[in-house]
Design a protein around this motif. Structure first.
Motif, PDB file in Angstrom:
ATOM      1  N   ASN A  10       0.850  -1.182   0.000  1.00  0.00           N
ATOM      2  CA  ASN A  10       0.000   0.000   0.000  1.00  0.00           C
ATOM      3  C   ASN A  10       0.894   1.244   0.000  1.00  0.00           C
ATOM      4  N   ARG A  12       1.854   4.981   0.193  1.00  0.00           N
ATOM      5  CA  ARG A  12       1.322   6.231   0.730  1.00  0.00           C
ATOM      6  C   ARG A  12       2.338   7.328   0.485  1.00  0.00           C
ATOM      7  N   ASP A  20      -0.948  10.256   9.149  1.00  0.00           N
ATOM      8  CA  ASP A  20      -1.403   9.007   9.783  1.00  0.00           C
ATOM      9  C   ASP A  20      -0.659   8.758  11.091  1.00  0.00           C
ATOM     10  N   ALA A  24      -2.275   8.738  14.752  1.00  0.00           N
ATOM     11  CA  ALA A  24      -2.271   7.494  15.526  1.00  0.00           C
ATOM     12  C   ALA A  24      -1.643   7.707  16.903  1.00  0.00           C
ATOM     13  N   ARG A  27      -3.903   9.560  19.145  1.00  0.00           N
ATOM     14  CA  ARG A  27      -4.943   8.621  19.583  1.00  0.00           C
ATOM     15  C   ARG A  27      -4.422   7.750  20.743  1.00  0.00           C
ATOM     16  N   ILE A  28      -3.160   7.292  20.609  1.00  0.00           N
ATOM     17  CA  ILE A  28      -2.566   6.482  21.684  1.00  0.00           C
ATOM     18  C   ILE A  28      -2.562   7.298  22.979  1.00  0.00           C
ATOM     19  N   GLU A 107       5.885  -0.926  13.015  1.00  0.00           N
ATOM     20  CA  GLU A 107       4.875  -0.323  12.140  1.00  0.00           C
ATOM     21  C   GLU A 107       5.567   0.334  10.937  1.00  0.00           C
ATOM     22  N   PRO A 108       4.903   0.343   9.761  1.00  0.00           N
ATOM     23  CA  PRO A 108       5.551   0.911   8.575  1.00  0.00           C
ATOM     24  C   PRO A 108       5.472   2.439   8.519  1.00  0.00           C
ATOM     25  N   VAL A 109       6.117   3.071   9.482  1.00  0.00           N
ATOM     26  CA  VAL A 109       6.161   4.546   9.486  1.00  0.00           C
ATOM     27  C   VAL A 109       7.623   4.971   9.584  1.00  0.00           C
TER      28      VAL A 109
ATOM     29  N   LEU B 119      -5.447   1.594  16.481  1.00  0.00           N
ATOM     30  CA  LEU B 119      -4.130   2.244  16.512  1.00  0.00           C
ATOM     31  C   LEU B 119      -3.199   1.601  15.490  1.00  0.00           C
ATOM     32  N   HIS B 120      -3.190   0.279  15.488  1.00  0.00           N
ATOM     33  CA  HIS B 120      -2.313  -0.448  14.565  1.00  0.00           C
ATOM     34  C   HIS B 120      -2.727  -0.178  13.116  1.00  0.00           C
ATOM     35  N   ARG B 122      -4.261   2.409  11.811  1.00  0.00           N
ATOM     36  CA  ARG B 122      -3.926   3.768  11.351  1.00  0.00           C
ATOM     37  C   ARG B 122      -2.438   3.886  11.059  1.00  0.00           C
ATOM     38  N   LEU B 123      -1.615   3.274  11.922  1.00  0.00           N
ATOM     39  CA  LEU B 123      -0.170   3.311  11.662  1.00  0.00           C
ATOM     40  C   LEU B 123       0.185   2.526  10.403  1.00  0.00           C
ATOM     41  N   GLN B 124      -0.642   1.554  10.069  1.00  0.00           N
ATOM     42  CA  GLN B 124      -0.436   0.787   8.838  1.00  0.00           C
ATOM     43  C   GLN B 124      -0.952   1.545   7.617  1.00  0.00           C
ATOM     44  N   GLY B 125      -1.600   2.675   7.860  1.00  0.00           N
ATOM     45  CA  GLY B 125      -2.101   3.485   6.750  1.00  0.00           C
ATOM     46  C   GLY B 125      -3.412   2.984   6.184  1.00  0.00           C
TER      47      GLY B 125
END
Lengths: 276, 330
Positions: A10, A12, A20, A24, A27-28, A107-109, B119-120, B122-125
């Motif tokens: 995916n 982005r 994102d 996120a 939100r945490i 996570e993919p960030v 949460l997971h 959103r971090l994964q897009g």
């Protein structure tokens, strides 16, 4: 529906990833605020007491309302910037000890974004608490120059950015050495003295005053006092000059902080000590 | 590389360097000498395959997993997932891999199951609308629909393990990396979890890497196995082949009386075989590929007193121990 959801990776845009990630992490933080509601409420209530302390002290010492606000603004800025400065190290340590850091890193960030994202909520609430302290001072009779409020908020915002950048140095320290609080705590205590939290920095001896110009707190406090307290003598740096220096300071420390954090991540990854 | 190859390790090597001296001023180092955690590991896991990584502590399992998810880098060889290099394309790799860490602590304990997944996601897009549909689906897949709004701290160990699996499945990965998924789970819940994983592998053709200390689970998975020790691969292949190559079943002869049992045991010992008597039965580990019939034939008239003959396959634990023994000697 099937468990295999994206057909390919995916893709982005960088901007979407930043949004994102920030969303996120906010939100945490909101979830964590809700996890322990009583401690959250108490944290917000706690700001009332330093305001009362300075108020009664100024009454006891029969000092002017302007001097009361001078002390209060210094204390409020220190408290607000403290959250921006120490929030990240606290969060990183918490995540490392609780075991969630590994999950965040998988996570993919972009990893370089994590320090900023982790600290954004804490920085916002820190700024809010500083504003609440000044507002309480005003309610208790302290003078506030209303037209200076927008510029004062901008200066506070810049100060918070600068402290976040300094926080990323501390984050690098945590990544490599697993402990960052002593460094941040030392810096934070020094900053309250050098930044002139309760007095103008002109009070400091000349041989140490140069160090005041190395901490963003000095510029924020000086500018806030000049902007918010009516009739403050036009000594030292003007609010505009303080803002410009602060902006330059923020830019340099942000770039340097990100670079150091990125290098620390690479080293920690190579040594296999990331999140351990 | 085949189009179905999902996880491919080729000569994967990791040498942990000692902590640089300047860093030791700030924190005591756990490494003062170089340690080779992985030494030229080759492995291919195809879509729809499970590969179980087995090995004692320090075998290199965790290092392998950490390289795959980008938490550390290799010092030699390559690791790719769906053709993406685990070192160079780490961010993209983390999007196609579902990682299930061994510990419950990786979950936000005071948040609900749904909040953890949000949460997971959103971090994964994952877009919000997609996420809103996807969360009930994965929770249903792992049978946690009723716990959607439950705080994680109140869930049982088995439920938390399933939630960790749901989180790994949420973005729809092509590969799953499961680090001791049943570690703190009771045997019945563990069986349910493994059955679920096996079903998912079949239905969705996921490539799964799994590590576990529970050998009966590895056997139940009927998977490809990679036996590792000190960073090296001691055996790579399916468990049936391992049995064919290494299994030395124990033959049990049940006789009428203890006296007969002792007579048979003496005869077997005279043939150079190891025999143990237990009341009326004799257990004998026969050597090489010799058929049981040949052993029976050499018993002569004593064979007539045998009531039953049972063959006991070697427990997987002993089988693996033999492989390690060979590896140590080599």
């Amino acid at each position: 529906m099937t468990s295999v959801y994206p057909a390919t990776v995916n893709k982005r845009s960088r901007f979407t990833k930043v949004v994102d990630t920030l969303e996120a992490y906010i939100r945490i933080d909101l979830v964590e605020e809700r996890m322990f509601p009583a401690s959250t409420i108490m944290r917000y209530l706690a700001v009332v007491f330093p305001v009362l302390l300075y108020y009664f002290q100024s009454t006891f010492l029969t000092i002017s309302d302007e001097l009361f606000m001078t002390m209060l603004i210094g204390a409020a800025v220190i408290a607000g910037l403290q959250d921006a400065l120490t929030g990240l190290t606290g969060r990183l340590n918490f995540a490392m000890e609780r075991g969630t850091l590994e999950t965040y890193l998988v996570e993919p960030v972009p990893w370089a974004l994590i320090p900023v994202a982790m600290n954004i909520w804490r920085s916002v609430t820190g700024a809010l608490l500083a504003c609440v302290m000044v507002a309480l001072g005003w309610l208790l009779g302290g003078p506030v120059h209303a037209p200076g409020i927008p510029a004062a908020l901008l200066v506070l915002f810049l100060g918070i950015l600068a402290c976040n950048a300094l926080g990323s140095f501390a984050a690098s320290f945590i990544l490599l050495f697993k402990r960052g609080e002593p460094v941040v705590m030392l810096y934070s205590l020094a900053a309250s003295v050098l930044g002139g939290a309760l007095f103008p920095i002109e009070v400091l001896p000349v041989w140490i005053r140069w160090a005041s110009y190395l901490v963003p707190h000095s510029y924020v406090i000086a500018a806030e006092r000049r902007l918010l307290i009516p009739g403050t003598p036009a000594e030292g740096l003007s609010p505009l000059a303080a803002t410009l220096i602060l902006a330059g300071f923020t830019l340099v420390t942000f770039v340097a902080g990100m670079f150091v954090f990125d290098r620390s991540l690479r080293l920690a990854r190579r040594l296999g000590i990331l999140s351990i | 590389m085949d189009g179905d190859d999902v996880i491919v390790l080729s000569g994967l090597t990791k040498l942990y360097e000692p902590t640089p001296r300047w860093m030791r001023i700030f924190a005591r180092s756990h490494l003062t000498e170089p340690v080779k955690a992985l030494d030229g590991v080759d492995l291919t896991v195809r879509a729809g395959e499970i590969c179980a990584i087995v090995g004692p502590n320090g075998a290199g399992k965790t290092t392998m997993f950490r390289i795959l998810v980008g938490l550390t880098t290799s010092t030699g060889g390559t690791a790719t997932i769906m053709g993406l290099d685990a070192g160079r394309d780490s961010e993209q790799v983390r999007q196609v891999v579902g990682w299930m860490p061994s510990e419950d602590r990786s979950l936000l304990m005071r948040a609900t199951s749904k909040e953890n997944l949000q949460l997971h996601g959103r971090l994964q897009g994952m877009p919000r609308r997609e996420l809103a549909e996807r969360i009930p689906y994965v929770l249903e897949t792992v049978n946690l629909t009723a716990q959607t709004e439950s705080v994680v701290a109140g869930l049982s160990a088995g439920m938390r393990a399933r939630l960790r699996l749901a989180r790994a499945l949420l973005p729809g990965p092509r590969a799953l990396i499961l680090d001791e998924p049943t570690g703190a789970v009771d045997p019945i819940a563990a069986h349910g979890l493994l059955t679920l994983i096996m079903d998912l592998v079949k239905q969705e053709r996921l490539a799964v890497l799994i590590s576990s200390h529970r050998l009966e689970e590895i056997e139940a998975l009927q998977s490809h196995a990679l036996l590792m020790d000190r960073g090296r691969v001691n055996y790579s292949g399916d468990l049936d082949s391992l049995r064919r190559e290494w299994d030395r079943p124990v033959v049990e002869f049940v006789l009428d009386t203890p006296a007969d049992a002792y007579a048979v045991a003496d005869n077997l010992a005279a043939q150079g075989l190891e025999a143990h008597v237990d009341d009326t039965s004799v257990r004998c580990g026969h050597a090489g590929d010799e058929p049981v019939g040949a052993v029976l034939a050499r018993l002569g008239p004593l064979a007539a007193s045998i009531r039953h003959v049972r063959e006991h396959p070697m427990p997987l634990r002993d089988l693996i121990a033999r492989v390690y023994e060979r590896g140590t000697k080599a």
